[in-house]
Every structure is written in structure tokens, then in C-alpha cells.
Design an enzyme around this catalytic site. Structure first.
Site, PDB file in Angstrom:
ATOM      1  N   HIS A  23     -11.715 -10.182   2.454  1.00 33.77           N
ATOM      2  CA  HIS A  23     -11.543  -8.828   1.907  1.00 33.77           C
ATOM      3  C   HIS A  23     -12.641  -8.545   0.891  1.00 33.77           C
ATOM      4  CE1 HIS A  23      -8.533  -5.465   1.024  1.00 33.77           C
ATOM      5  NE2 HIS A  23      -9.567  -5.221   0.239  1.00 33.77           N
ATOM      6  N   HIS A  25     -15.599  -5.301   0.111  1.00 36.21           N
ATOM      7  CA  HIS A  25     -16.108  -3.981   0.480  1.00 36.21           C
ATOM      8  C   HIS A  25     -17.619  -3.932   0.289  1.00 36.21           C
ATOM      9  CE1 HIS A  25     -12.263  -1.727   0.923  1.00 36.21           C
ATOM     10  NE2 HIS A  25     -11.809  -2.699   0.146  1.00 36.21           N
ATOM     11  N   ASP A  27     -19.572  -1.339   0.015  1.00 33.36           N
ATOM     12  CA  ASP A  27     -19.958  -0.365  -1.019  1.00 33.36           C
ATOM     13  C   ASP A  27     -19.422  -0.732  -2.398  1.00 33.36           C
ATOM     14  OD1 ASP A  27     -17.362   0.118  -0.272  1.00 33.36           O
ATOM     15  OD2 ASP A  27     -17.543   2.292  -0.169  1.00 33.36           O
ATOM     16  N   GLY A 185      -8.262   3.362   0.962  1.00 33.64           N
ATOM     17  CA  GLY A 185      -8.124   4.566   0.156  1.00 33.64           C
ATOM     18  C   GLY A 185      -6.794   4.559  -0.568  1.00 33.64           C
ATOM     19  N   HIS A 212      -4.800  -1.881   4.312  1.00 35.62           N
ATOM     20  CA  HIS A 212      -4.571  -1.915   2.870  1.00 35.62           C
ATOM     21  C   HIS A 212      -3.115  -1.512   2.628  1.00 35.62           C
ATOM     22  CE1 HIS A 212      -8.908  -2.143   2.275  1.00 35.62           C
ATOM     23  NE2 HIS A 212      -8.718  -2.224   0.963  1.00 35.62           N
ATOM     24  N   GLU A 215      -0.662  -2.718  -2.530  1.00 38.03           N
ATOM     25  CA  GLU A 215      -1.539  -2.873  -3.693  1.00 38.03           C
ATOM     26  C   GLU A 215      -1.013  -1.975  -4.801  1.00 38.03           C
ATOM     27  OE1 GLU A 215      -6.256  -2.407  -4.938  1.00 38.03           O
ATOM     28  OE2 GLU A 215      -5.515  -1.475  -3.106  1.00 38.03           O
ATOM     29  N   ASP A 304     -12.615  -8.363  -3.153  1.00 33.85           N
ATOM     30  CA  ASP A 304     -12.425  -6.921  -3.069  1.00 33.85           C
ATOM     31  C   ASP A 304     -13.745  -6.196  -3.336  1.00 33.85           C
ATOM     32  OD1 ASP A 304     -11.078  -4.627  -2.495  1.00 33.85           O
ATOM     33  OD2 ASP A 304     -10.001  -4.504  -4.389  1.00 33.85           O
TER      34      ASP A 304
END
EC number: 3.5.4.4
Length: 384
Positions: A23, A25, A27, A185, A212, A215, A304
Site C-alpha cells: 500500500h 501511493h 502521488d 478517496g 480502501h 480507515e 501509504d
């Protein structure tokens, strides 16, 4: 059989240990210096800081709000400079290099192609640019004597309406660098059930996906991801702790959903530093990963967003070692869990476990035992 290690690993051993990341990202992992340079090249003038060091601090402080929504706002700056072919190649290449430098041997890195179209790229061109960057990064790592394999997860934004389109894109590039699908998101108000057509399509195609869930939102999010959508893994899933009761005498009772997650060996993509930032946990010592490890859930350790959390896999493990006294055996347990849960074929997962992960930890344990033996012999000689 290798003896169990009971001594805390050093930071150097943690960095050299073969780690598996599920996991992360794209970006959320840019180098601050890269952001500044790309912004300058592209004429993007909205960065809050133009000094790389100060920019890195800004990202960390902005992400430390305790709010998932505020945390997600920081991505507007990274996504803004990832709108060209060359920028995407560079960011992906540096991602692979940085992970390899940190001892990661296998990684699944996710990104949303729909967020990189403002410069005129097509969805296909975005995917091909990122794949090109990952392959370049892998090759550069090999030249430096490091081994890493990076697979891409294509993400659809849960507040948008392009999930089926992105799922179809993931399926077209399956076996061409893309290993699965994800939705991401803000969870609140955007349940995964809005994208059932995408998940049904992926299941028909026998493809893999994570969601996701659990969380910022609780057990209903996890339940929907699993029972309505059929997720293979839970992105975060940390709120499964809400279905576990710990009594004063230390006994533990699992609710039906928690029991299901454990019994079915559903992987939890836990991200401790990120969870603290978004308010899903109050401290490392209180993070649910400690209990989930003890109860033998399929727990994994992840970064993350390395930029926003100013973290790495090594830093995550260092903090967990400090909080829970984990050893190299614990690190291997987490790493094998993650490799078992990867979205590549079974034989390739097994080869990574048997040829890379386990031998890497065995070498570190042998090194530790050798030092222990040498220390003991030295003490005995002094006494003699």
C-alpha cells in the site's frame, strides 16, 4: 532450522531486511526536490514552499491535521506536477529507486490514471509512462546491486464515476505491469457500493482488487467492501479493531466481522504513521497492529504516503520495534504475510518468499547469532 531471534534489530538491519510493500501511493511519495523542479519546468506557481527542505516540512505538517479530508488536500500539489509523460516516468523511476534503497524487494504502488490527464495524456499513455518509469527504476536498482519488483495498482476515485472505465483499463494492462485495481478517496459519503459494476466486472475477469476501507470510516465500510464488493484485500482496514473486545483480564472476544476477516485470511494493508495522521490511531503504542499481530490476523506493514508521512518501510518498522519490541522474526512474519497477499501469480509469490525474503532474514539472523556467539566467547575469554 534458524533459531528464533529475541534481540531488537538495529536500524541498519531493519533497512537491509527484505521488505514487502502493498500500500503505497505514487502521488504521495515524490521527493520534495523533484516537486520543486517539475513545478519550475511546468510553470506551476502554487507550491506553498519552493525550498525542498521547507516543502517537505510543509507536507508533513499539513498532513498532521488528524483529518483524512485535510490529508487528502495535500495531493493537489503533487498531482499538479504529474501531468506529462516525462514527469510520470521520472516520478515512477524515482519511486522504484527509493524503495529499493530502503530494502523493499517487492512493491505494489497505486495511482489514479484519471488524475493525470490535464496535460493532454490519454489514460493509456498515463499507464504506459508509469510502467516505463517503474522498469527504469528496477533496472537502475539492479545496477546498484539491489533487487526490486514493482507492480502497479490502478485506482479509481470513489467520488467520481469512472470506476468501470479504470477497471477495464487495469484488465487491459494486466500482465503488462498492472497487477490489480483499487478505489480511494474520502470514505464518508462515498461507499464502495457505488462502484459495484466495476467490481462485478473484475470478478468476471478473475482479476484482483483491493478497496480502501476501514480507515476514516468504520465497520460498515469494511463489511461493504468484503460482502457486497468482494475485495481481495482491505486498504487499511484498521477499524476492524472496533469489532474486537479486550476484557480486563486480558481475554479477547472477536465479533462476527472480525472473526470472518481473520478466518478468511483477508489481508489488512495497515499504515501506522498514516493512521496516526488521519486520527485512526492515537500513537504507535496504541496502534491496533499490536493486537492484530498477536491475534494472527493477516496484518501487513505499509507506508501509504511516504512524502506526507515523511516515512519509509524502514521507519515504519523502526517505530513498531520501539513500540512493541518486535524482532527480525516479527519483521519476517509481516513480510511473508505481505508477499502471500500480493497480486502476482502464486508461483511467483512463492519464489519471492523462498528465494528472496526468507534467505534475506536468515542471513540477518545468522549475522546476529554470530555476533552473539563472538560476544559470549569474548566475555568467557576475559573471565578466563
Amino acid at each position: 532450522m534458524t533459531s528464533q531471534t529475541t534481540t531488537t534489530p538495529t536500524p541498519d538491519q531493519i533497512r537491509r531486511a527484505p521488505k514487502v510493500l502493498l500500500h503505497d501511493h505514487l502521488d504521495g511519495g515524490l521527493r520534495p526536490g523533484t516537486i520543486v523542479e517539475l513545478a519550475l519546468e511546468q510553470g506551476y506557481s502554487q507550491l506553498p514552499e519552493t525550498d525542498p527542505d521547507r516543502l517537505g516540512v510543509w507536507f508533513r505538517e499539513a498532513a498532521d491535521s488528524g483529518s483524512l479530508e485535510r490529508y487528502l488536500e495535500t495531493f493537489s500539489h503533487t498531482v499538479a506536477v504529474m501531468q506529462t509523460h516525462d514527469a510520470l516516468v521520472r516520478v515512477a523511476r524515482e519511486c522504484a529507486e527509493d524503495l529499493a534503497e530502503d530494502g523493499v524487494v517487492y512493491a505494489e504502488v497505486r495511482y489514479a490514471p484519471e488524475q493525470h490527464l490535464e496535460g493532454g495524456l490519454s489514460l493509456e499513455e498515463v499507464v504506459e509512462a508509469v510502467n516505463e518509469g517503474f522498469r527504469q527504476g528496477e533496472a537502475l536498482a539492479r545496477e546498484d546491486g539491489r533487487r526490486i519488483r514493482v507492480g502497479a495498482l490502478l485506482t479509481a476515485m470513489r467520488h467520481a464515476a469512472r470506476a468501470l472505465e479504470i477497471a477495464e483499463l487495469a484488465n487491459r494492462y494486466r500482465d503488462l505491469g498492472v497487477v490489480g485495481f483499487d478505489i480511494a478517496g474520502a470514505e464518508a459519503g462515498h461507499p464502495p457500493t457505488r462502484h459495484l459494476d466495476a467490481f462485478e466486472y473484475l470478478k468476471r475477469e478473475n482479476n484482483h482488487f483491493t478497496i480502501h476501507a476501514g480507515e476514516a470510516f468504520g465497520l460498515p465500510s469494511i463489511w461493504q467492501a468484503l460482502q457486497w464488493c468482494g475485495a481481495d484485500r482491505l486498504g487499511h482496514g484498521v477499524r476492524i479493531i472496533d469489532d474486537i473486545q479486550v476484557h480486563e483480564d486480558g481475554s479477547v472476544k472477536l465479533g462476527r466481522l472480525a472473526s470472518y476477516v481473520r478466518d478468511k485470511r483477508i489481508p489488512l494493508e495497515l499504515c501506522p504513521s498514516s493512521n496516526l495522521q488521519t486520527g485512526a490511531a492515537s500513537s504507535f503504542a496504541e496502534h491496533p497492529i499490536g493486537l492484530l499481530r498477536r491475534l494472527h490476523f493477516r496484518a501487513t506493514v505499509n507506508t501509504d504516503n511516504r512524502l506526507m508521512s515523511q516515512t519509509s518501510m524502514s521507519r515504519e518498522f523502526e517505530r513498531l520495534v520501539d513500540a512493541f519490541g518486535y524482532t527480525l522474526d516479527d519483521m519476517q512474519w509481516f513480510s511473508v504475510n505481505a508477499m502471500k497477499s500480493a497480486f502476482i501469480p502464486f508461483d511467483e509469490r512463492l519464489a519471492m518468499i523462498n528465494d528472496v525474503v526468507k534467505p534475506g532474514y536468515a542471513e540477518l539472523k545468522s549475522e546476529w547469532l554470530f555476533k552473539q556467539t563472538a560476544s559470549t566467547s569474548g566475555s568467557a575469554a576475559e573471565l578466563g
